[in-house]
Design a protein around this motif. Structure first.
Motif, short mmCIF file in Angstrom:
data_model
loop_
_atom_site.label_atom_id
_atom_site.label_comp_id
_atom_site.label_asym_id
_atom_site.label_seq_id
_atom_site.Cartn_x
_atom_site.Cartn_y
_atom_site.Cartn_z
N ARG A 78 0.83 -1.20 0.00
CA ARG A 78 0.00 0.00 0.00
C ARG A 78 0.86 1.25 0.00
O ARG A 78 0.60 2.21 -0.75
CB ARG A 78 -0.94 0.00 1.20
N ASP A 79 1.91 1.26 0.82
CA ASP A 79 2.79 2.44 0.88
C ASP A 79 3.48 2.69 -0.45
O ASP A 79 3.61 3.83 -0.90
CB ASP A 79 3.84 2.25 1.99
N ILE B 219 0.94 4.14 -3.01
CA ILE B 219 0.65 5.56 -2.79
C ILE B 219 1.85 6.42 -3.18
O ILE B 219 1.70 7.52 -3.73
CB ILE B 219 0.24 5.80 -1.33
N ASP B 220 3.06 5.90 -2.97
CA ASP B 220 4.27 6.61 -3.40
C ASP B 220 4.27 6.78 -4.92
O ASP B 220 4.55 7.87 -5.43
CB ASP B 220 5.50 5.81 -2.94
N SER C 64 1.61 9.26 -6.02
CA SER C 64 1.99 10.63 -5.67
C SER C 64 2.96 11.20 -6.69
O SER C 64 2.92 12.40 -7.01
CB SER C 64 2.62 10.68 -4.27
N GLN D 258 -8.04 4.12 1.39
CA GLN D 258 -6.70 4.46 1.86
C GLN D 258 -6.01 5.45 0.92
O GLN D 258 -5.29 6.35 1.37
CB GLN D 258 -5.86 3.18 1.99
N ILE D 259 -6.24 5.31 -0.36
CA ILE D 259 -5.68 6.25 -1.34
C ILE D 259 -6.29 7.63 -1.13
O ILE D 259 -5.59 8.66 -1.17
CB ILE D 259 -5.92 5.75 -2.77
N LYS E 60 -7.47 8.85 1.64
CA LYS E 60 -6.92 9.42 2.89
C LYS E 60 -5.54 10.03 2.68
O LYS E 60 -5.13 10.92 3.42
CB LYS E 60 -6.87 8.35 3.98
N SER E 61 -4.83 9.55 1.64
CA SER E 61 -3.50 10.10 1.35
C SER E 61 -3.59 11.39 0.55
O SER E 61 -2.56 12.00 0.24
CB SER E 61 -2.67 9.08 0.59
#
Length: 440
Positions: free
Chosen positions: A232-233, A236-237, A240, A263-264, A266-267
């Motif tokens: 997940r991290d 999202i990286d 971004s 979750q995406i 929320k980022s």
């Protein structure tokens, strides 16, 4: 070569120019003349090759040339599709291509009320786009009359068979005139497709412009090894860093896609999910938001994404590898369309080596592996022989093509309610077009 040289009506040529298409794709160049000549047709083409226009333009040309029907307008052409989303996409294309013709189109699918569909059929329809289950509902209620059908098209026939729609298709066929033109389009020509073609088509011409299980040459593929807990991290990286792009992300389960989209969001990245638990209105809204750019990321399951028409999509990310290797080709077919460049990124955990190996065998090529700084996994991807030939991690039961649980009593949905008849012919076992209970 241009569309005019194919012999299409001037109104259709004008409409294609209006949407920016002047040169036919290979499937269009080969299929359209054969269809205009009245031949039954087997068209082999992956998603993104222009296959919709390859059958839609000849259908519209034929109906326009024949002129309006005398008396009540009953459907003269029928297009069967496996999913609601594909039905909507095909109908949108028909309207776009036929905008200079006086032609009425309508869609029929489950998950929405029948009354608006009944009213549209009463007003008169020239081309009907339908999912088999809901169409059977209309036939049973006598709100649809297929006695005047001149052309039948089966779009994505391979997926319809995968999802178990053959009994429903045969029931629909019993309501059609035997004297008709039939076109069948499929990404693959497996034995089951050939058998169906023998039953439905008369002396068909075959057009295969894309090698079976091939991906577009303009798509680059890369694998990023990563521990499951860090996927997940890393995702999202990547999202971004690609802040200007619209991106399609594939997950394996409905709940997983929902959770990932949240979750995406929320980022700080606008995202929507599309899967079988969403209502039809929710699915269409999610697709509209993504196409308009209001949502930059669309998280989807394999079944829900089937038939999505998203032009110039630069990047597809496999958050989870598909359990069936062939689905990798369908996923990646969303990018690199019509010759445009595209990227396919897969986040692969160490225990997904069997799935990756199956995909590479199918493609007959290795996929470049690139570690991302800060996300190097604790162990390497295990590419051993344990279950690799079947394309699944060790210890898992073989996946079913419809996505349902291995010990289920039949597919639990997918795109259409009548995919499977219940005991003694008393109707479906549930799921499908209206409830979409499949593990998609």
């Amino acid at each position: 070569m241009n569309f005019e040289s194919l012999g299409l009506a001037p109104e259709l040529v004008r409409a294609m120019a209006d949407v920016g298409y002047t040169t036919p794709t290979p499937i269009q160049a080969e299929a359209i003349p054969l269809a205009l000549a009245g031949h039954d047709l087997m068209g082999g083409a992956q998603t993104g090759t222009g296959k919709t226009a390859a059958f839609a333009l000849p259908v519209l040309h034929r109906l326009a040339k024949a002129g309006p029907m005398r008396g009540p307008r009953k459907p003269r052409a029928l297009v069967l599709t496996p999913t609601r989303e594909l039905a909507v996409q095909v109908n949108d294309s028909l309207r776009s291509y036929g905008k200079h013709l006086r032609m009425n189109t309508a869609t029929v699918y489950g998950g929405v009320g029948m009354q608006p569909q009944i009213e549209a059929l009463r007003r008169g329809v020239d081309v009907l786009v339908a999912c088999p289950g809901r169409l059977l509902d209309h036939l049973q209620q006598r709100s649809a009359d297929l006695s005047q059908i001149e052309v039948l098209v089966l779009d994505e026939a391979d997926r319809m068979l995968d999802m178990g729609f053959l009994p429903a298709i045969k029931r629909v066929l019993s309501h059609l005139p035997k004297a008709r033109q039939t076109m069948l389009f499929s990404a693959t020509f497996e034995d089951s497709i050939k058998k169906l073609a023998l039953e439905l088509l008369k002396d068909p011409r075959q057009v295969q412009v894309t090698p079976v299980n091939a991906t577009a040459a303009s798509v680059s593929h890369v694998v990023h090894p990563v521990d499951t807990s860090r996927k997940r991290d890393l995702l999202i990286d990547i999202l971004s860093r690609r802040h200007q792009d619209q991106i399609l992300v594939f997950g394996r389960t409905k709940h997983g896609c929902n959770r990932l989209a949240e979750q995406i969001e929320k980022s700080g990245i606008p995202a929507v999910a599309i899967h079988g638990n969403k209502s039809q209105a929710q699915r269409l809204k999610a697709l509209r938001d993504f196409k308009s750019g209001e949502a930059r990321v669309l998280v989807a399951t394999d079944v829900a994404a089937r038939g999505l028409d998203i032009p110039l999509l630069p990047l597809v990310i496999n958050f989870d590898l598909p359990m069936v290797a062939e689905d990798y080709v369908h996923r990646i077919g969303r990018t690199g369309r019509a010759g445009a460049s595209g990227e396919a990124v897969s986040l692969v955990a160490p225990d997904e080596g069997g799935l990756l190996r199956a995909i590479q065998r199918l493609l007959k090529a290795d996929i470049a592996m690139k570690e991302v700084e800060g996300y190097v996994p604790s162990t390497g991807i295990r590419m051993g022989n344990d279950n690799a030939s079947r394309g699944r991690p060790s210890g898992q039961r073989p996946p079913r093509r419809d996505g349902a649980a291995p010990r289920g009593r039949g597919p639990r949905g997918g795109g259409d309610r009548h995919a499977h008849a219940g005991p003694k012919g008393h109707g479906p076992r549930g799921g499908g077009e209206r409830r979409q209970r499949a593990a998609d």
